[in-house]
Write a protein that holds these residues in place. Structure first.
Motif, PDB file in Angstrom:
ATOM      1  N   LEU A 134       0.809  -1.219   0.000  1.00 55.03           N
ATOM      2  CA  LEU A 134       0.000   0.000   0.000  1.00 55.03           C
ATOM      3  C   LEU A 134       0.842   1.268   0.000  1.00 55.03           C
ATOM      4  O   LEU A 134       0.614   2.177  -0.808  1.00 55.03           O
ATOM      5  N   ILE A 135       1.814   1.330   0.951  1.00 62.55           N
ATOM      6  CA  ILE A 135       2.467   2.609   1.159  1.00 62.55           C
ATOM      7  C   ILE A 135       3.776   2.398   1.891  1.00 62.55           C
ATOM      8  O   ILE A 135       3.941   1.414   2.634  1.00 62.55           O
ATOM      9  N   TYR A 136       4.717   3.307   1.645  1.00 60.30           N
ATOM     10  CA  TYR A 136       6.051   3.220   2.244  1.00 60.30           C
ATOM     11  C   TYR A 136       6.459   4.582   2.811  1.00 60.30           C
ATOM     12  O   TYR A 136       6.166   5.631   2.232  1.00 60.30           O
ATOM     13  N   GLN A 137       7.155   4.524   3.963  1.00 58.83           N
ATOM     14  CA  GLN A 137       7.705   5.734   4.582  1.00 58.83           C
ATOM     15  C   GLN A 137       9.142   5.472   4.979  1.00 58.83           C
ATOM     16  O   GLN A 137       9.417   4.527   5.724  1.00 58.83           O
ATOM     17  N   GLY A 138      10.057   6.268   4.498  1.00 59.02           N
ATOM     18  CA  GLY A 138      11.450   6.166   4.909  1.00 59.02           C
ATOM     19  C   GLY A 138      11.688   6.974   6.166  1.00 59.02           C
ATOM     20  O   GLY A 138      11.054   8.007   6.396  1.00 59.02           O
ATOM     21  N   SER A 139      12.636   6.538   6.966  1.00 59.26           N
ATOM     22  CA  SER A 139      12.864   7.198   8.252  1.00 59.26           C
ATOM     23  C   SER A 139      13.361   8.624   8.094  1.00 59.26           C
ATOM     24  O   SER A 139      13.210   9.445   9.010  1.00 59.26           O
ATOM     25  N   TYR A 140      13.948   8.940   6.946  1.00 57.68           N
ATOM     26  CA  TYR A 140      14.443  10.294   6.729  1.00 57.68           C
ATOM     27  C   TYR A 140      13.484  11.160   5.931  1.00 57.68           C
ATOM     28  O   TYR A 140      13.764  12.331   5.668  1.00 57.68           O
ATOM     29  N   ASP A 141      12.347  10.555   5.554  1.00 58.86           N
ATOM     30  CA  ASP A 141      11.363  11.346   4.802  1.00 58.86           C
ATOM     31  C   ASP A 141      10.707  12.344   5.741  1.00 58.86           C
ATOM     32  O   ASP A 141      10.173  11.964   6.788  1.00 58.86           O
ATOM     33  N   GLU A 142      10.729  13.607   5.348  1.00 52.48           N
ATOM     34  CA  GLU A 142      10.177  14.638   6.223  1.00 52.48           C
ATOM     35  C   GLU A 142       8.664  14.755   6.113  1.00 52.48           C
ATOM     36  O   GLU A 142       7.992  15.178   7.044  1.00 52.48           O
ATOM     37  N   GLN A 143       8.149  14.394   4.958  1.00 58.14           N
ATOM     38  CA  GLN A 143       6.706  14.479   4.775  1.00 58.14           C
ATOM     39  C   GLN A 143       6.069  13.104   4.897  1.00 58.14           C
ATOM     40  O   GLN A 143       6.665  12.090   4.533  1.00 58.14           O
ATOM     41  N   ASN A 144       4.843  13.108   5.383  1.00 59.49           N
ATOM     42  CA  ASN A 144       4.108  11.852   5.467  1.00 59.49           C
ATOM     43  C   ASN A 144       3.794  11.345   4.077  1.00 59.49           C
ATOM     44  O   ASN A 144       3.411  12.105   3.185  1.00 59.49           O
ATOM     45  N   ALA A 145       3.948  10.022   3.913  1.00 60.32           N
ATOM     46  CA  ALA A 145       3.658   9.413   2.621  1.00 60.32           C
ATOM     47  C   ALA A 145       2.156   9.376   2.367  1.00 60.32           C
ATOM     48  O   ALA A 145       1.358   9.198   3.297  1.00 60.32           O
ATOM     49  N   ARG A 203      -6.079   7.175  -1.366  1.00 65.18           N
ATOM     50  CA  ARG A 203      -6.843   7.279  -0.107  1.00 65.18           C
ATOM     51  C   ARG A 203      -6.044   6.857   1.120  1.00 65.18           C
ATOM     52  O   ARG A 203      -6.543   6.935   2.247  1.00 65.18           O
ATOM     53  N   TYR A 204      -4.811   6.404   0.893  1.00 67.74           N
ATOM     54  CA  TYR A 204      -3.972   5.959   1.997  1.00 67.74           C
ATOM     55  C   TYR A 204      -2.957   7.041   2.359  1.00 67.74           C
ATOM     56  O   TYR A 204      -2.337   7.624   1.481  1.00 67.74           O
ATOM     57  N   SER A 205      -2.798   7.264   3.638  1.00 67.54           N
ATOM     58  CA  SER A 205      -1.718   8.130   4.094  1.00 67.54           C
ATOM     59  C   SER A 205      -1.116   7.522   5.345  1.00 67.54           C
ATOM     60  O   SER A 205      -1.755   6.762   6.069  1.00 67.54           O
ATOM     61  N   LEU A 206       0.135   7.825   5.532  1.00 66.54           N
ATOM     62  CA  LEU A 206       0.859   7.273   6.674  1.00 66.54           C
ATOM     63  C   LEU A 206       1.172   8.423   7.618  1.00 66.54           C
ATOM     64  O   LEU A 206       1.862   9.367   7.230  1.00 66.54           O
ATOM     65  N   ASN A 207       0.665   8.351   8.824  1.00 73.05           N
ATOM     66  CA  ASN A 207       0.911   9.367   9.842  1.00 73.05           C
ATOM     67  C   ASN A 207       2.170   8.971  10.611  1.00 73.05           C
ATOM     68  O   ASN A 207       2.120   8.166  11.541  1.00 73.05           O
ATOM     69  N   PHE A 208       3.295   9.535  10.185  1.00 73.52           N
ATOM     70  CA  PHE A 208       4.603   9.156  10.708  1.00 73.52           C
ATOM     71  C   PHE A 208       5.004  10.119  11.810  1.00 73.52           C
ATOM     72  O   PHE A 208       5.190  11.318  11.574  1.00 73.52           O
ATOM     73  N   GLN A 209       5.156   9.582  13.022  1.00 76.29           N
ATOM     74  CA  GLN A 209       5.614  10.377  14.149  1.00 76.29           C
ATOM     75  C   GLN A 209       6.880   9.710  14.685  1.00 76.29           C
ATOM     76  O   GLN A 209       6.805   8.776  15.506  1.00 76.29           O
ATOM     77  N   LYS A 210       8.005  10.199  14.227  1.00 79.67           N
ATOM     78  CA  LYS A 210       9.282   9.544  14.480  1.00 79.67           C
ATOM     79  C   LYS A 210       9.622   9.509  15.958  1.00 79.67           C
ATOM     80  O   LYS A 210      10.110   8.506  16.474  1.00 79.67           O
ATOM     81  N   ALA A 211       9.400  10.599  16.646  1.00 77.27           N
ATOM     82  CA  ALA A 211       9.766  10.656  18.068  1.00 77.27           C
ATOM     83  C   ALA A 211       8.951   9.655  18.890  1.00 77.27           C
ATOM     84  O   ALA A 211       9.440   9.102  19.872  1.00 77.27           O
ATOM     85  N   ARG A 212       7.737   9.422  18.461  1.00 84.19           N
ATOM     86  CA  ARG A 212       6.874   8.468  19.155  1.00 84.19           C
ATOM     87  C   ARG A 212       7.011   7.064  18.579  1.00 84.19           C
ATOM     88  O   ARG A 212       6.380   6.127  19.072  1.00 84.19           O
ATOM     89  N   LYS A 213       7.784   6.937  17.519  1.00 82.54           N
ATOM     90  CA  LYS A 213       7.967   5.656  16.830  1.00 82.54           C
ATOM     91  C   LYS A 213       6.620   5.046  16.462  1.00 82.54           C
ATOM     92  O   LYS A 213       6.330   3.880  16.758  1.00 82.54           O
ATOM     93  N   SER A 214       5.819   5.873  15.812  1.00 78.07           N
ATOM     94  CA  SER A 214       4.541   5.362  15.326  1.00 78.07           C
ATOM     95  C   SER A 214       4.399   5.638  13.839  1.00 78.07           C
ATOM     96  O   SER A 214       4.926   6.639  13.323  1.00 78.07           O
TER      97      SER A 214
END
Lengths: 113, 119
Positions: free
Chosen positions: B48-59, B63-74
């Protein structure tokens, strides 16, 4: 489209039998993987291969072996099937170590009686 | 050791509403990737979707989005405007970005969340 095929969708074997699960991909991928999926446990990696004749153990290799004689084919072998190997087996492949996604086959549901 | 936690064994949502599927991860690596896969009842895993750890914007992918909160590791998956065809198992997975060979392609999967979309 990338296509990963597995030799059987459903398989029933007896305890002690030698079982071969075959996986073929048609896109010249370097990496291939075998997972098993069990309810409540998610997917667990059994073995993977990043080149012909190369193999690496995953998280649960016990009771399994693999063979990759050709780039497109990756076989999972159960030398002596046991009832605790009843599971869904998923094969996957990916281009190389830098690729983002793995492409999965349809799965083989193996029942060992 | 890597670990993926999906705390919701099952979720229900009304058709056309949005739904968030939770995923938290544990890693000491600085460079890693996060994935979401969908598995319909047919059994095939669909990326469905991919997020890299250095990506600053959410993927985002449709209709799919990834809510990436690095500090919370979510790395929660948000599905907007749910459809009946979204009913499936959803798996969060993580990959460490290591040396070119010998394991950098390994994915660690969570236990999954079963989503049911009600009409």
């Amino acid at each position: 489209d990338v296509k990963v095929t597995q030799s059987s969708r459903y398989l029933v074997k007896r305890t002690g039998e030698k079982v071969f699960l075959e996986c073929v991909q048609d896109m010249d991928h370097e990496n291939m993987f075998w997972y098993r999926q069990d309810p409540g446990l998610g997917l667990r990696l059994i073995y993977f291969s990043y080149d012909v004749k190369m193999k690496e153990k995953g998280d649960i290799p016990e009771g399994y072996s693999v063979s990759r004689e050709k780039k497109e084919r990756f076989s999972l072998i159960l030398e002596s099937a046991s009832t605790n190997q009843t599971s869904m087996y998923l094969c996957a492949s990916s281009w190389d170590s830098l690729s983002l996604e793995q492409y999965f086959g349809p799965g083989t549901r193996l029942t060992v009686t | 050791a890597q670990k993926i936690t999906q705390t919701q064994p099952g979720m229900f949502v009304q058709e056309k509403e949005a739904v968030t599927l939770d995923c938290t991860y544990d890693t000491s690596d600085q460079s890693y990737g996060l994935f979401w896969y969908k598995q319909p009842s047919s059994g095939e895993m669909i990326f469905l979707i991919y997020q890299g750890s250095y990506d600053e914007q959410n993927a985002t992918e449709g209709r799919y989005s990834l809510n990436f909160q690095k500090a919370r590791k979510s790395a929660n998956l948000v599905i907007s405007a749910s459809q009946l065809g979204d009913s499936a198992m959803y798996f969060c997975a993580m990959r460490e970005v290591g040396p070119p060979q010998g394991g950098s392609e390994k994915l660690v999967f969570g236990k999954g969340t079963k989503l049911t979309v009600n009409p």
